[in-house]
Motif scaffolding. Structure first.
Motif, PDB file in Angstrom:
ATOM      1  N   LYS A  48      -8.521 -28.203   4.043  1.00 26.77           N
ATOM      2  CA  LYS A  48      -9.896 -28.303   4.526  1.00 26.77           C
ATOM      3  C   LYS A  48     -10.233 -29.708   5.016  1.00 26.77           C
ATOM      4  O   LYS A  48     -11.390 -29.982   5.327  1.00 26.77           O
ATOM      5  N   GLY A  49      -9.230 -30.582   5.024  1.00 27.80           N
ATOM      6  CA  GLY A  49      -9.432 -31.901   5.602  1.00 27.80           C
ATOM      7  C   GLY A  49      -9.735 -33.022   4.640  1.00 27.80           C
ATOM      8  O   GLY A  49     -10.144 -34.113   5.061  1.00 27.80           O
ATOM      9  N   ALA A  50      -9.519 -32.814   3.344  1.00 25.07           N
ATOM     10  CA  ALA A  50      -9.799 -33.868   2.366  1.00 25.07           C
ATOM     11  C   ALA A  50      -8.918 -35.087   2.613  1.00 25.07           C
ATOM     12  O   ALA A  50      -7.725 -34.964   2.896  1.00 25.07           O
ATOM     13  N   ASP A  51      -9.515 -36.265   2.507  1.00 23.05           N
ATOM     14  CA  ASP A  51      -8.769 -37.524   2.574  1.00 23.05           C
ATOM     15  C   ASP A  51      -8.475 -38.067   1.187  1.00 23.05           C
ATOM     16  O   ASP A  51      -7.485 -38.765   0.980  1.00 23.05           O
ATOM     17  N   ILE A  52      -9.361 -37.751   0.246  1.00 21.59           N
ATOM     18  CA  ILE A  52      -9.255 -38.246  -1.126  1.00 21.59           C
ATOM     19  C   ILE A  52      -9.607 -37.098  -2.068  1.00 21.59           C
ATOM     20  O   ILE A  52     -10.605 -36.393  -1.853  1.00 21.59           O
ATOM     21  N   ILE A  53      -8.793 -36.925  -3.119  1.00 20.40           N
ATOM     22  CA  ILE A  53      -9.022 -35.853  -4.086  1.00 20.40           C
ATOM     23  C   ILE A  53      -9.078 -36.447  -5.488  1.00 20.40           C
ATOM     24  O   ILE A  53      -8.243 -37.271  -5.864  1.00 20.40           O
ATOM     25  N   LEU A  54     -10.076 -36.013  -6.271  1.00 14.55           N
ATOM     26  CA  LEU A  54     -10.180 -36.381  -7.687  1.00 14.55           C
ATOM     27  C   LEU A  54     -10.088 -35.131  -8.539  1.00 14.55           C
ATOM     28  O   LEU A  54     -10.777 -34.139  -8.284  1.00 14.55           O
ATOM     29  N   LEU A  55      -9.245 -35.188  -9.574  1.00 10.57           N
ATOM     30  CA  LEU A  55      -9.097 -34.099 -10.545  1.00 10.57           C
ATOM     31  C   LEU A  55      -9.705 -34.517 -11.880  1.00 10.57           C
ATOM     32  O   LEU A  55     -10.029 -35.686 -12.077  1.00 10.57           O
ATOM     33  N   PRO A  56      -9.843 -33.589 -12.847  1.00  8.30           N
ATOM     34  CA  PRO A  56     -10.500 -33.922 -14.115  1.00  8.30           C
ATOM     35  C   PRO A  56      -9.597 -34.696 -15.091  1.00  8.30           C
ATOM     36  O   PRO A  56      -8.382 -34.802 -14.909  1.00  8.30           O
ATOM     37  N   GLU A  57     -10.227 -35.191 -16.138  1.00  6.47           N
ATOM     38  CA  GLU A  57      -9.529 -35.817 -17.255  1.00  6.47           C
ATOM     39  C   GLU A  57      -8.604 -34.796 -17.923  1.00  6.47           C
ATOM     40  O   GLU A  57      -8.886 -33.603 -17.940  1.00  6.47           O
TER      41      GLU A  57
END
Length: 269
Positions: free
Chosen positions: A31-40
């Motif tokens: 979908k075009g994400a440049d940066i991804i954050l996942l949970p702890e």
């Protein structure tokens, strides 16, 4: 840039947890994400007695998974956090930021450990298994300067102010907030950290029931420097995305130049 937060319900099955994380990373990248954050605790959440057995070296099996995905999609990935081997009795709760080549460009060990007791609700004693970190961690990228934090850190404004003074325009906060405390102050604290430091806060939480019946709050958020929630996750697992222009940080800081108004000589301990 397009930022994605991934909300997960992490359990005791490490391979299943990583498989879900990879699925959503692929979807967000598509979908075009440049940066991804996942949970702890992205790869394992279970009995505290198992933490040491589940802890890994870095680099190691889990970090390799995220490294390959960052390189494959040419994106930045913050893995949230994983348990890193400290010694035979302790682990670190460690967050990693991978660049578009799959290289680890930042490694942050959670500084503030969640030791709390709520009578007839739950008890947490993170310090029984986890060693605290002792360093601020920032990363320079082509988009801007990012700061790293984890969950309970949000209650300590000194950390976020220090990251802002280091020049961070966006701060990541992966979390596994329980429903009870999350409903009380999760959004309030995150918005406060954004407003007082005039920066973006990107927070990814775990969602749903955990292995022992406790419930995670979820409510992953992206907040702008005015403290406005510009993206919020729906209930359940999934991706929340938002376009961000970090030049807005400088605009807000120019509008109200609070950093130049500080009087540290007055309130220095």
């Amino acid at each position: 840039m397009k930022v994605a937060v991934i909300q997960l319900n992490v359990g005791e099955n490490k391979s299943k947890n990583l498989s879900k994380a990879v699925h959503f990373i692929d979807e967000a990248a598509g979908k075009g994400a440049d940066i991804i954050l996942l949970p702890e605790c992205v790869n394992f959440f279970g009995d505290t007695a198992e933490i040491i057995n589940q802890a890994e070296t870095i680099p190691g099996p889990t970090s390799d998974v995220f490294s390959k995905k960052a390189k494959e999609h040419k994106i930045y990935i913050n893995c949230g956090s994983i348990y890193e081997v400290a010694d035979s009795k302790y682990a670190y709760n460690t967050s990693l930021l991978f660049d578009t080549n799959g290289e680890i460009i930042a490694k942050y060990r959670k500084i503030h450990l969640y030791d709390a007791t709520f009578k007839d609700r739950f008890t947490s004693k993170e310090s029984e298994n986890i060693r605290p970190g002792n360093k601020l961690v920032t990363a320079d990228t082509e988009f801007g300067k990012f700061g790293l934090s984890i969950c309970y850190d949000v209650r300590f404004p000194e950390l976020f102010r220090s990251l802002a003074l280091e020049g961070c325009q966006m701060i990541f906060l992966p979390a596994a907030f329980p429903q009870y405390t999350g409903s009380m102050y999760w959004e309030t604290l995150l918005r406060a950290r954004a407003v007082e430091n005039q920066c973006y806060i990107v927070a990814a939480g775990q969602y749903g029931k955990s292995y022992n019946g406790n419930v995670f709050f979820g409510n992953s958020l992206i907040i702008d420097p005015w403290g406005t929630v510009i993206a919020k996750a729906h209930e359940g697992e999934g991706i929340t995305m938002q376009d961000i222009d970090l030049s807005f940080v400088e605009q807000v800081r120019n509008n109200i130049p609070t950093f130049s108004h500080r009087k540290p000589e007055v309130y220095k301990l």
